[in-house]
Design a protein around this motif. Structure first.
Motif, PDB file in Angstrom:
ATOM      1  N   GLU A 162      -5.660 -71.690 -41.646  1.00 57.36           N
ATOM      2  CA  GLU A 162      -5.581 -71.335 -43.058  1.00 57.36           C
ATOM      3  C   GLU A 162      -6.227 -69.963 -43.275  1.00 57.36           C
ATOM      4  OE1 GLU A 162      -6.029 -74.123 -46.770  1.00 57.36           O
ATOM      5  OE2 GLU A 162      -8.021 -73.430 -46.111  1.00 57.36           O
ATOM      6  N   ILE A 163      -5.375 -68.966 -43.511  1.00 55.08           N
ATOM      7  CA  ILE A 163      -5.831 -67.597 -43.730  1.00 55.08           C
ATOM      8  C   ILE A 163      -6.269 -67.422 -45.189  1.00 55.08           C
ATOM      9  CG2 ILE A 163      -5.197 -65.155 -43.554  1.00 55.08           C
ATOM     10  CD1 ILE A 163      -4.962 -66.679 -40.850  1.00 55.08           C
ATOM     11  N   ILE A 164      -5.410 -67.860 -46.113  1.00 56.90           N
ATOM     12  CA  ILE A 164      -5.724 -67.859 -47.539  1.00 56.90           C
ATOM     13  C   ILE A 164      -5.550 -69.291 -48.026  1.00 56.90           C
ATOM     14  CG2 ILE A 164      -5.139 -66.979 -49.833  1.00 56.90           C
ATOM     15  CD1 ILE A 164      -3.894 -64.522 -48.471  1.00 56.90           C
ATOM     16  N   SER A 165      -6.596 -69.815 -48.626  1.00 53.07           N
ATOM     17  CA  SER A 165      -6.576 -71.199 -49.100  1.00 53.07           C
ATOM     18  C   SER A 165      -5.967 -71.288 -50.490  1.00 53.07           C
ATOM     19  CB  SER A 165      -8.002 -71.743 -49.146  1.00 53.07           C
ATOM     20  OG  SER A 165      -8.034 -72.969 -49.833  1.00 53.07           O
ATOM     21  N   ASN A 166      -5.191 -72.331 -50.701  1.00 50.48           N
ATOM     22  CA  ASN A 166      -4.612 -72.545 -52.033  1.00 50.48           C
ATOM     23  C   ASN A 166      -5.601 -73.211 -52.988  1.00 50.48           C
ATOM     24  OD1 ASN A 166      -4.644 -75.167 -51.111  1.00 50.48           O
ATOM     25  ND2 ASN A 166      -2.451 -75.496 -51.290  1.00 50.48           N
ATOM     26  N   GLU A 167      -6.837 -73.336 -52.583  1.00 50.37           N
ATOM     27  CA  GLU A 167      -7.862 -73.953 -53.426  1.00 50.37           C
ATOM     28  C   GLU A 167      -8.286 -73.054 -54.586  1.00 50.37           C
ATOM     29  OE1 GLU A 167      -9.149 -77.137 -53.122  1.00 50.37           O
ATOM     30  OE2 GLU A 167      -7.496 -77.321 -51.712  1.00 50.37           O
ATOM     31  N   GLY A 168      -8.200 -71.751 -54.394  1.00 53.36           N
ATOM     32  CA  GLY A 168      -8.605 -70.819 -55.439  1.00 53.36           C
ATOM     33  C   GLY A 168      -7.401 -70.116 -56.039  1.00 53.36           C
ATOM     34  N   HIS A 169      -7.662 -69.074 -56.800  1.00 53.89           N
ATOM     35  CA  HIS A 169      -6.605 -68.284 -57.414  1.00 53.89           C
ATOM     36  C   HIS A 169      -6.834 -66.810 -57.112  1.00 53.89           C
ATOM     37  CE1 HIS A 169      -6.044 -72.007 -59.611  1.00 53.89           C
ATOM     38  NE2 HIS A 169      -4.858 -71.551 -59.971  1.00 53.89           N
ATOM     39  N   VAL A 170      -5.755 -66.085 -56.962  1.00 49.93           N
ATOM     40  CA  VAL A 170      -5.791 -64.635 -56.809  1.00 49.93           C
ATOM     41  C   VAL A 170      -4.800 -64.043 -57.803  1.00 49.93           C
ATOM     42  CG1 VAL A 170      -6.416 -64.740 -54.362  1.00 49.93           C
ATOM     43  CG2 VAL A 170      -4.021 -64.557 -54.996  1.00 49.93           C
ATOM     44  N   THR A 171      -4.978 -62.782 -58.123  1.00 43.60           N
ATOM     45  CA  THR A 171      -4.013 -62.131 -58.999  1.00 43.60           C
ATOM     46  C   THR A 171      -2.878 -61.591 -58.128  1.00 43.60           C
ATOM     47  OG1 THR A 171      -5.371 -60.129 -58.984  1.00 43.60           O
ATOM     48  CG2 THR A 171      -5.632 -61.609 -60.857  1.00 43.60           C
ATOM     49  N   LEU A 172      -1.655 -61.987 -58.463  1.00 43.78           N
ATOM     50  CA  LEU A 172      -0.507 -61.696 -57.610  1.00 43.78           C
ATOM     51  C   LEU A 172      -0.223 -60.210 -57.442  1.00 43.78           C
ATOM     52  CD1 LEU A 172       2.118 -64.451 -58.518  1.00 43.78           C
ATOM     53  CD2 LEU A 172       0.722 -64.251 -56.447  1.00 43.78           C
ATOM     54  N   VAL A 173      -0.366 -59.435 -58.491  1.00 44.80           N
ATOM     55  CA  VAL A 173      -0.048 -58.009 -58.372  1.00 44.80           C
ATOM     56  C   VAL A 173      -1.058 -57.320 -57.463  1.00 44.80           C
ATOM     57  CG1 VAL A 173       0.235 -55.821 -59.611  1.00 44.80           C
ATOM     58  CG2 VAL A 173       1.186 -57.942 -60.563  1.00 44.80           C
TER      59      VAL A 173
ATOM     60  N   LEU B 141       1.780 -57.700 -31.077  1.00 47.50           N
ATOM     61  CA  LEU B 141       1.092 -58.767 -31.816  1.00 47.50           C
ATOM     62  C   LEU B 141       0.172 -58.179 -32.878  1.00 47.50           C
ATOM     63  CD1 LEU B 141      -0.057 -61.117 -28.897  1.00 47.50           C
ATOM     64  CD2 LEU B 141       1.903 -61.425 -30.424  1.00 47.50           C
ATOM     65  N   VAL B 142      -0.144 -59.012 -33.855  1.00 46.54           N
ATOM     66  CA  VAL B 142      -1.186 -58.698 -34.834  1.00 46.54           C
ATOM     67  C   VAL B 142      -2.229 -59.800 -34.728  1.00 46.54           C
ATOM     68  CG1 VAL B 142      -1.746 -58.397 -37.270  1.00 46.54           C
ATOM     69  CG2 VAL B 142       0.435 -57.531 -36.384  1.00 46.54           C
ATOM     70  N   ILE B 143      -3.468 -59.394 -34.494  1.00 42.14           N
ATOM     71  CA  ILE B 143      -4.589 -60.330 -34.432  1.00 42.14           C
ATOM     72  C   ILE B 143      -5.177 -60.383 -35.847  1.00 42.14           C
ATOM     73  CG2 ILE B 143      -6.755 -60.931 -33.303  1.00 42.14           C
ATOM     74  CD1 ILE B 143      -4.243 -60.579 -31.414  1.00 42.14           C
ATOM     75  N   ILE B 144      -5.236 -61.584 -36.403  1.00 35.78           N
ATOM     76  CA  ILE B 144      -5.714 -61.763 -37.767  1.00 35.78           C
ATOM     77  C   ILE B 144      -7.087 -62.423 -37.719  1.00 35.78           C
ATOM     78  CG2 ILE B 144      -5.205 -62.762 -40.029  1.00 35.78           C
ATOM     79  CD1 ILE B 144      -2.260 -63.025 -39.088  1.00 35.78           C
TER      80      ILE B 144
ATOM     81  N   SER C 181     -11.011 -62.830 -40.231  1.00 34.44           N
ATOM     82  CA  SER C 181     -11.606 -62.789 -41.562  1.00 34.44           C
ATOM     83  C   SER C 181     -12.991 -62.173 -41.494  1.00 34.44           C
ATOM     84  CB  SER C 181     -11.719 -64.224 -42.109  1.00 34.44           C
ATOM     85  OG  SER C 181     -12.531 -64.263 -43.254  1.00 34.44           O
ATOM     86  N   SER C 182     -13.357 -61.474 -42.556  1.00 28.91           N
ATOM     87  CA  SER C 182     -14.721 -60.942 -42.642  1.00 28.91           C
ATOM     88  C   SER C 182     -15.715 -62.050 -42.984  1.00 28.91           C
ATOM     89  CB  SER C 182     -14.790 -59.841 -43.706  1.00 28.91           C
ATOM     90  OG  SER C 182     -14.488 -60.385 -44.984  1.00 28.91           O
ATOM     91  N   LYS C 183     -15.200 -63.214 -43.372  1.00 26.89           N
ATOM     92  CA  LYS C 183     -16.052 -64.311 -43.841  1.00 26.89           C
ATOM     93  C   LYS C 183     -16.098 -65.488 -42.860  1.00 26.89           C
ATOM     94  CE  LYS C 183     -14.764 -67.377 -47.040  1.00 26.89           C
ATOM     95  NZ  LYS C 183     -14.206 -67.920 -48.261  1.00 26.89           N
ATOM     96  N   ASP C 184     -14.968 -65.828 -42.268  1.00 25.06           N
ATOM     97  CA  ASP C 184     -14.886 -67.009 -41.404  1.00 25.06           C
ATOM     98  C   ASP C 184     -14.714 -66.606 -39.937  1.00 25.06           C
ATOM     99  OD1 ASP C 184     -15.018 -68.963 -43.521  1.00 25.06           O
ATOM    100  OD2 ASP C 184     -12.985 -68.366 -44.065  1.00 25.06           O
ATOM    101  N   GLN C 185     -14.902 -67.570 -39.029  1.00 19.81           N
ATOM    102  CA  GLN C 185     -14.913 -67.279 -37.598  1.00 19.81           C
ATOM    103  C   GLN C 185     -13.584 -67.501 -36.884  1.00 19.81           C
ATOM    104  OE1 GLN C 185     -17.557 -65.797 -36.059  1.00 19.81           O
ATOM    105  NE2 GLN C 185     -18.198 -65.651 -38.188  1.00 19.81           N
ATOM    106  N   TRP C 186     -12.526 -67.866 -37.570  1.00 22.17           N
ATOM    107  CA  TRP C 186     -11.252 -68.116 -36.915  1.00 22.17           C
ATOM    108  C   TRP C 186     -10.577 -66.806 -36.496  1.00 22.17           C
ATOM    109  CZ3 TRP C 186      -7.911 -65.377 -39.673  1.00 22.17           C
ATOM    110  CH2 TRP C 186      -8.096 -65.258 -41.045  1.00 22.17           C
ATOM    111  N   GLN C 187      -9.622 -66.945 -35.579  1.00 24.37           N
ATOM    112  CA  GLN C 187      -8.784 -65.819 -35.155  1.00 24.37           C
ATOM    113  C   GLN C 187      -7.432 -66.383 -34.780  1.00 24.37           C
ATOM    114  OE1 GLN C 187     -10.291 -62.810 -32.341  1.00 24.37           O
ATOM    115  NE2 GLN C 187      -8.478 -63.234 -31.091  1.00 24.37           N
TER     116      GLN C 187
END
Length: 154
Positions: A52-63, A101-104, A106-112
């Motif tokens: 899960e790169i972006i969680s659907n638990e919160g909200h972001v502004t689409l634009v 490839l693109v390695i993804i 997060s600045s916050k979590d430890q996944w890759q």
């Protein structure tokens, strides 16, 4: 596999106000700043290979997200690394190119997770098309807004 989706808030949700207020304005003249910070909050989910790169638990502004994705696409297509930032928090999703490839990370979590660049850019482009279609169908005047035109599929 990549899942990249968004949901418009339900009627009654406080986030729905970020959509409904647009009906009181001339969509062509809404500034980029207002579009990025005040309008079109949505639940967004980005999952790559069960991470899960972006969680659907919160909200972001689409634009704001769309413009960040456009910038990331431009950098990736130029052979550069990129990042996706969020108005609502300090997290940055880092996109580092390695061959095809693109390695993804997060600045916050430890996944890759890694994904083929072609697959990732295709998912970003399709997501941008869906945002553009949703906004311009619900608010036809937005098709003439210069900020919205920056991620127009044409």
């Amino acid at each position: 596999m990549i899942k990249f989706s968004f949901e418009v808030p339900d009627v009654g949700s406080p986030w729905r106000d970020t959509w409904d207020r647009v009906h009181q304005l001339n969509p062509v003249t809404i500034s980029e700043m207002d579009l990025c910070y005040k309008f079109f909050g949505a639940s967004v989910e980005l999952v790559v290979d069960d991470v899960e790169i972006i969680s659907n638990e919160g909200h972001v502004t689409l634009v704001d997200l769309a413009l960040s994705l456009c910038h990331a696409l431009s950098r990736l297509s130029s052979g550069e690394d990129a990042g996706i930032g969020f108005t609502e928090n300090a997290e940055v999703i880092r996109l580092r190119r390695e061959a095809d490839l693109v390695i993804i990370t997060s600045s916050k979590d430890q996944w890759q997770v890694s994904v083929k660049q072609e697959e990732l850019t295709g998912a970003f482009i399709n997501f941008l098309r869906r945002i553009h279609a949703c906004l311009t169908v619900n608010f036809p005047g937005l098709a003439d807004n210069p900020t919205i035109q920056r991620f127009s599929p044409e």
